[in-house]
Scaffold this motif. Sequence first.
Motif, PDB file in Angstrom:
ATOM      1  N   ALA A   1       0.871  -1.181   0.000  1.00 50.79           N
ATOM      2  CA  ALA A   1       0.000   0.000   0.000  1.00 50.79           C
ATOM      3  C   ALA A   1       0.901   1.222   0.000  1.00 50.79           C
ATOM      4  CB  ALA A   1      -0.885  -0.014   1.229  1.00 50.79           C
ATOM      5  N   ARG A   2       0.481   2.239  -0.739  1.00 52.86           N
ATOM      6  CA  ARG A   2       1.302   3.447  -0.828  1.00 52.86           C
ATOM      7  C   ARG A   2       1.330   4.159   0.507  1.00 52.86           C
ATOM      8  NH1 ARG A   2      -1.603   6.761  -5.163  1.00 52.86           N
ATOM      9  NH2 ARG A   2      -3.287   5.947  -3.897  1.00 52.86           N
ATOM     10  N   SER A   3       2.516   4.369   1.000  1.00 52.44           N
ATOM     11  CA  SER A   3       2.624   5.075   2.265  1.00 52.44           C
ATOM     12  C   SER A   3       3.070   6.498   1.982  1.00 52.44           C
ATOM     13  CB  SER A   3       3.628   4.356   3.152  1.00 52.44           C
ATOM     14  OG  SER A   3       3.607   4.914   4.427  1.00 52.44           O
ATOM     15  N   SER A   4       2.130   7.380   1.958  1.00 51.17           N
ATOM     16  CA  SER A   4       2.471   8.778   1.723  1.00 51.17           C
ATOM     17  C   SER A   4       1.349   9.652   2.219  1.00 51.17           C
ATOM     18  CB  SER A   4       2.664   9.045   0.231  1.00 51.17           C
ATOM     19  OG  SER A   4       1.428   9.336  -0.372  1.00 51.17           O
ATOM     20  N   SER A   5       1.655  10.910   2.469  1.00 47.12           N
ATOM     21  CA  SER A   5       0.584  11.795   2.899  1.00 47.12           C
ATOM     22  C   SER A   5       0.486  12.961   1.924  1.00 47.12           C
ATOM     23  CB  SER A   5       0.831  12.281   4.321  1.00 47.12           C
ATOM     24  OG  SER A   5       2.163  12.688   4.455  1.00 47.12           O
TER      25      SER A   5
ATOM     26  N   GLY B   1      -2.244  15.931  -2.561  1.00 47.27           N
ATOM     27  CA  GLY B   1      -2.741  16.106  -3.917  1.00 47.27           C
ATOM     28  C   GLY B   1      -3.086  14.819  -4.649  1.00 47.27           C
ATOM     29  N   LYS B   2      -2.853  13.675  -4.019  1.00 46.46           N
ATOM     30  CA  LYS B   2      -3.009  12.446  -4.792  1.00 46.46           C
ATOM     31  C   LYS B   2      -4.475  12.102  -5.099  1.00 46.46           C
ATOM     32  CE  LYS B   2      -2.852   9.181  -1.051  1.00 46.46           C
ATOM     33  NZ  LYS B   2      -2.044   8.683   0.012  1.00 46.46           N
ATOM     34  N   THR B   3      -4.659  11.308  -6.128  1.00 50.97           N
ATOM     35  CA  THR B   3      -6.015  11.024  -6.576  1.00 50.97           C
ATOM     36  C   THR B   3      -6.824  10.264  -5.535  1.00 50.97           C
ATOM     37  OG1 THR B   3      -4.950   9.236  -7.769  1.00 50.97           O
ATOM     38  CG2 THR B   3      -5.902  11.008  -9.097  1.00 50.97           C
TER      39      THR B   3
HETATM   40 MG    MG Z   1      -2.379   5.945   2.587  1.00 53.61          MG
END
Ligand code: MG
Length: 189
Positions: free
Chosen positions: A50-54, A57-59
């Motif tokens: 799973a993408r770990s980012s905050s 702006g992401k979709t």
């Molecule tokens: Mg996340």
Amino acid sequence: MVITSAEFVKGIKGTDKILYDGKLQVAFVGRSNVGKSSLINSLVNRKNLARSSSQPGKTIRLDFFLINNTLYFVDLPGYGFAKFSQGKHEDIRKMMLWYLEYSEVKRRKVVLIIDAVVGLTEFDQQMIEVLKKHAIEFIIAVNKVDKLKAGEREQQLKNIQEECKGISVIPYSAKTKEGKGSLLKEIFM
Ligand code: MG
Ligand code: GTP
């Protein structure tokens, strides 16, 4: 319960046939930055599934991961991020409500993730109301407990349990993997 396989299937932005293929869907919901993606990665023993980012702006989409070829973990967009525009807040809210109320999903469970440092927020309370209203089974994972000292931790867990009587509240750390066994047990119950 052991997770032997986990693979990303797809990210959806609206209705899709994956929603009604009959497999159990375990959705992970919580505030932005609470650690949804990290928690999923810790459960499946993968650093970057799973993408770990905050990135604000992401979709906005729902990511589906097939687990043990039998059920899905669903990574939902985070709510309540201060830097989101009004429009983005509204889009996320609509997306979550649409998904949670989507009647074609016959079998679902929710893991509501609360930030151990922040505690229950107004957004979390609203989410609990939605889950209760639709009689959706849910579990609470209190993530990032590694950040608290013993006394703070005890107090915070007590506060949360008090507000959520009758619901399983599991102390968790995606960092140390504390609580992993208990959470998996609840998910697969
Ligand atoms: Mg996340
Ligand atoms: P969005 O997808 O943006 O809503 O975020 P998210 O809820 O998926 O959070 P994410 O997994 O990206 O984690 C956010 C930040 O918290 C990252 O910097 C993680 O490393 C950190 N983090 C997540 N879980 C833990 C934890 O259990 N302990 C500590 N100390 N940090 C954590």
